[in-house]
Design a protein around this motif. Structure first.
Motif, PDB file in Angstrom:
ATOM      1  N   PRO A  20       0.807  -0.992   0.025  1.00  0.00           N
ATOM      2  CA  PRO A  20      -0.077  -0.162   0.003  1.00  0.00           C
ATOM      3  C   PRO A  20       0.578   1.229   0.054  1.00  0.00           C
ATOM      4  CG  PRO A  20      -0.877  -1.477   1.698  1.00  0.00           C
ATOM      5  CD  PRO A  20       0.578  -2.008   1.160  1.00  0.00           C
ATOM      6  N   ASN A  21       0.372   2.427  -0.655  1.00  0.00           N
ATOM      7  CA  ASN A  21       0.877   3.553  -0.630  1.00  0.00           C
ATOM      8  C   ASN A  21       0.162   4.731  -0.069  1.00  0.00           C
ATOM      9  OD1 ASN A  21       1.520   6.319  -1.801  1.00  0.00           O
ATOM     10  ND2 ASN A  21       2.845   5.469  -3.233  1.00  0.00           N
ATOM     11  N   LEU A  22       0.245   5.248   1.048  1.00  0.00           N
ATOM     12  CA  LEU A  22      -0.696   6.017   1.637  1.00  0.00           C
ATOM     13  C   LEU A  22      -1.070   7.447   0.994  1.00  0.00           C
ATOM     14  CD1 LEU A  22       0.358   5.537   5.564  1.00  0.00           C
ATOM     15  CD2 LEU A  22      -1.888   4.614   4.346  1.00  0.00           C
ATOM     16  N   ASP A  23      -0.015   7.991   0.348  1.00  0.00           N
ATOM     17  CA  ASP A  23      -0.157   9.000  -0.200  1.00  0.00           C
ATOM     18  C   ASP A  23      -1.084   8.757  -1.443  1.00  0.00           C
ATOM     19  OD1 ASP A  23       1.457  10.386   1.199  1.00  0.00           O
ATOM     20  OD2 ASP A  23       3.236  10.223  -0.102  1.00  0.00           O
ATOM     21  N   ASN A  24      -0.907   7.842  -2.032  1.00  0.00           N
ATOM     22  CA  ASN A  24      -1.935   7.497  -3.205  1.00  0.00           C
ATOM     23  C   ASN A  24      -3.430   7.208  -2.607  1.00  0.00           C
ATOM     24  OD1 ASN A  24      -2.847   7.007  -6.043  1.00  0.00           O
ATOM     25  ND2 ASN A  24      -2.884   4.932  -5.541  1.00  0.00           N
ATOM     26  N   GLY A  25      -3.408   6.423  -1.450  1.00  0.00           N
ATOM     27  CA  GLY A  25      -4.473   6.246  -0.956  1.00  0.00           C
ATOM     28  C   GLY A  25      -5.465   7.494  -0.459  1.00  0.00           C
ATOM     29  N   ALA A  26      -4.909   8.351   0.009  1.00  0.00           N
ATOM     30  CA  ALA A  26      -5.501   9.775   0.064  1.00  0.00           C
ATOM     31  C   ALA A  26      -5.983  10.191  -1.147  1.00  0.00           C
ATOM     32  CB  ALA A  26      -4.401  10.660   0.849  1.00  0.00           C
ATOM     33  N   LEU A  27      -5.204  10.298  -2.263  1.00  0.00           N
ATOM     34  CA  LEU A  27      -5.903  10.636  -3.427  1.00  0.00           C
ATOM     35  C   LEU A  27      -7.178   9.940  -3.925  1.00  0.00           C
ATOM     36  CD1 LEU A  27      -2.702  11.581  -5.375  1.00  0.00           C
ATOM     37  CD2 LEU A  27      -4.305  13.173  -4.155  1.00  0.00           C
TER      38      LEU A  27
END
Length: 294
Positions: A37-44
């Motif tokens: 998982p990539n949290l920055d992308n998850g926020a987007l």
């Protein structure tokens, strides 16, 4: 008598075959295997998918996903559930796979069909990586101990078993814009048709609640009974691509008006996307067939 038994047997066989064909299908056990998982992308993804628009506290911060908002439809009133990280009232003790099955396949933790008030009819075209990123991001948001309220649906719409047939009739992973010829249009299609699920509001529905693809994005009655959700095809929306992009960023229209109603929540989400993503969404809206019905 033999004929009657034969007919009864055929009915029983038909029911069994029908149930088997329309039973819930969660994701396979290894669907998320190997994904980091990539949290920055998850926020987007969280912003693009509009999660807070439905699940955020009505009078609280957008990151507190208490649910409780009510959505009126022709089939009854759906109530958004608590999807916070609370173990008891939210989804904190759901596994990643269980959450992904809900988002992509419309199957709950208990193995039952979920109502398409959760727009898995659009999310089912999202990538597994984006869904894994989204789930990881959801787990960073605060917990809420607000209990869930039940949907308010009359018979037969309160019978989830019928949702299997509905899914078979109306759920598809096919794209409406089936052959985008640029990377920008491909990205715009993904944001509008999948994550943004824009058609859920802007496309009219058939008598059984499926989307009317012949009138894709051509406007629809507001389920609340107040006004009409606008046609956003080029047949009615004369704004240029830069004007659409600006609207999705600031909420200001070319006529110097400002976004209002439920669209204000959408713009709060699209404002968090990149300029390139908003431009891609604008390009998509100018590329789909124009329908002049308003």
């Amino acid at each position: 008598m033999k004929a009657l038994r034969g007919i009864l047997l055929l009915v029983i066989v038909g029911v069994v075959v029908g149930w088997f064909a329309t039973r819930p299908h969660p994701l396979p056990d290894d669907a998320l295997a190997g994904l980091v998982p990539n949290l920055d992308n998850g926020a987007l993804v969280f912003a693009a998918a509009g999660c807070a628009s439905c699940h955020a506290a009505i009078d609280g911060p957008a990151g507190l996903l208490t649910g409780g908002q009510r959505f009126v439809s022709d089939f009854g009133t759906f109530v958004a559930p608590n999807i916070s990280s609370d173990d008891t009232y939210g989804v904190g003790n759901w596994s990643d796979l269980e959450l992904a099955s809900a988002i992509l396949a419309g199957v709950g933790r208990d193995g039952a069909h979920l109502y398409p008030a959760l727009p898995y009819t659009a999310y089912n075209k999202a990538t597994l990586q984006d869904v894994a990123d989204l789930i990881a991001y959801l787990r960073t948001l605060p917990a809420s101990d607000k209990p869930n309220a039940p949907h308010e649906l009359a018979f037969p719409f309160n019978q989830r078993i019928a949702l299997g047939v509905w899914k078979a009739l109306f759920v598809s992973t096919e794209w409406v814009l089936d052959s985008p010829d640029t990377a920008e249009l491909t990205r715009g299609r993904y944001l509008v048709e999948a994550l943004g699920h824009c058609a859920e509001c802007h496309t009219p529905r058939t008598a059984l609640g499926g989307l009317d693809y012949d009138n894709w994005m051509a406007g629809a009655p507001n389920p609340s009974g107040k006004g009409r959700i606008p046609n956003i095809t080029d047949g009615a929306l004369s704004w240029s691509e830069p004007e659409i992009s600006e609207y999705l960023k600031s909420g200001f229209t070319p006529e110097f008006d400002v976004v209002g109603g439920s669209m204000a929540a959408v713009v709060r989400n699209t404002a968090r996307l990149s300029d390139a993503d908003r431009a891609a969404m604008a390009a998509y809206l100018k590329a789909i067939p124009a329908i002049a019905n308003e």
